[in-house]
Structures are given as structure tokens and as C-alpha cells.
Design a protein around this motif. Structure first.
Motif, PDB file in Angstrom:
ATOM      1  N   ALA A 210      45.049 -24.201  60.160  1.00 36.21           N
ATOM      2  CA  ALA A 210      44.268 -22.491  60.382  1.00 36.21           C
ATOM      3  C   ALA A 210      43.352 -22.376  59.418  1.00 36.21           C
ATOM      4  O   ALA A 210      42.660 -21.308  59.381  1.00 36.21           O
ATOM      5  N   PHE A 211      44.554 -21.830  58.427  1.00 31.79           N
ATOM      6  CA  PHE A 211      44.482 -20.993  56.862  1.00 31.79           C
ATOM      7  C   PHE A 211      43.263 -22.083  56.700  1.00 31.79           C
ATOM      8  O   PHE A 211      42.618 -20.887  55.629  1.00 31.79           O
TER       9      PHE A 211
ATOM     10  N   HIS B 171      39.899 -21.910  58.435  1.00 34.00           N
ATOM     11  CA  HIS B 171      39.261 -20.407  58.809  1.00 34.00           C
ATOM     12  C   HIS B 171      39.180 -20.557  60.602  1.00 34.00           C
ATOM     13  O   HIS B 171      38.426 -20.020  60.283  1.00 34.00           O
TER      14      HIS B 171
ATOM     15  N   ARG C 286      43.539 -16.192  63.957  1.00 35.89           N
ATOM     16  CA  ARG C 286      44.930 -17.095  63.061  1.00 35.89           C
ATOM     17  C   ARG C 286      46.326 -16.792  64.009  1.00 35.89           C
ATOM     18  O   ARG C 286      46.880 -17.529  63.168  1.00 35.89           O
TER      19      ARG C 286
END
Length: 177
Positions: free
Chosen positions: A107-108, A111, A115
Motif C-alpha cells: 500500500a505504501f 501509493h 492508506r
């Protein structure tokens, strides 16, 4: 993205099972927490993933230890199969911990929008994973309560469906952005 979507669909499936399948077939789910063979399959996946992560850490003077990873993995899988009670439940807890880490990382890196939702869901599922590993009898008790109580059914199914649908939607939005 793949790990996020797979994890989201698995959460959706677990939520639907808790809300629809377990109440309709309660006896079929009584033996699941102690199932050795399905637990072994999930456990092998978890051990392979863990050893992949450990392999990355063995650098420099620790590199000679890499040849011990495969025997160590076999020893762990065989030991768990023959000596652990509630193997399915403990393996499920390990799977939740590993996948929460992987999904949050994805997810990080990708992007994904919102989040914070992924992070909160993953942290909560990581806590559930720790509880499953340390107190597997609680999963057994939960599977016994779900068919008898609509409160337990909703309290189990709804968060899983929300987390699964939200995770899938956010990863799909990141893919189209």
C-alpha cells in the motif's frame, strides 16, 4: 497490488463464511481449528515466506548461515505438524501477520489512496493474528458461538467484509490512478 487484492478477497471470503456458511453448516466447522493438514499447508507457506525474509538479512559474516535455512524450515514444519495443537488456527495467525506486513508495504509502495484504512485494518488483523497464535482456543470458541448468536455473527462478519471490500477497492483505485 496482487497481494492487496488477494488479501482483500480472502477477508471478504472469511466474512461471508462467518455470516453465511458457518451458521448453515455448524458441524462442518467444529474440526477446523485443529485441522493438521490444512494447517500444514498454510504453515508451509508462512515458513517459506519467513525464510525468504530471513534470507535477505543474512549478509556479510552471516551469509554462511544461509545453507541452514532449508533444513530449518523442514524441521519447523515437521515439528509443528507433529507437536502443535490447533495447527490450523496458529498457521492462520501467522498468515495474518505475514500478509498484514506485505499488504501494508504494498500500500505504501504503490501509493494507495486512503492508506490509513489499510494501515488500521492491517494492524488490527495483526493483533488478531497474535491472539490466534497465543490463544487458539478462542478461535474454536468463536466458531461455536457464531451459529448460535446473531451478535457474534455480525461482530465477526461485518468487520471482515468491510476490511476486505475496502482493501480491494483501494488497491483497485491505486491501479487505475
Amino acid at each position: 497490488m496482487t497481494s492487496g487484492l488477494v488479501f482483500g478477497f480472502l477477508l471478504l471470503a472469511a466474512g461471508l463464511a462467518a455470516g453465511w456458511l458457518i451458521p448453515r453448516f455448524p458441524e462442518a466447522w467444529r474440526k477446523v481449528p485443529r485441522d493438521r493438514y490444512v494447517g500444514l499447508l498454510i504453515g508451509i507457506f508462512c515458513v517459506v515466506q519467513s525464510l525468504r525474509m530471513v534470507n535477505l538479512l543474512l549478509e556479510g559474516s552471516l551469509e554462511p548461515l544461509r545453507h541452514w535455512l532449508i533444513p530449518l524450515g523442514l524441521f519447523i514444519c515437521l515439528g509443528a505438524f507433529f507437536y502443535l495443537e490447533y495447527l490450523f488456527t496458529r498457521a492462520l495467525g501467522g498468515f495474518l501477520l505475514l500478509m498484514s506486513n506485505q499488504v501494508m508495504h504494498s500500500a505504501f509502495v504503490e501509493h494507495v489512496p486512503q492508506r490509513w484504512f489499510i494501515a488500521i485494518s492491517c494492524y488490527l488483523l495483526g493483533i488478531v493474528g497474535i491472539i490466534l497464535i497465543t490463544s487458539p482456543f478462542r478461535f474454536r470458541d468463536l466458531l461455536r458461538r457464531i451459529p448460535d448468536s446473531s451478535t457474534w455473527r455480525w461482530a465477526t462478519a461485518l468487520p471482515l467484509v468491510i476490511a476486505g471490500a475496502g482493501t480491494c477497492a483501494l488497491f483497485l483505485m491505486a491501479n487505475h490512478a
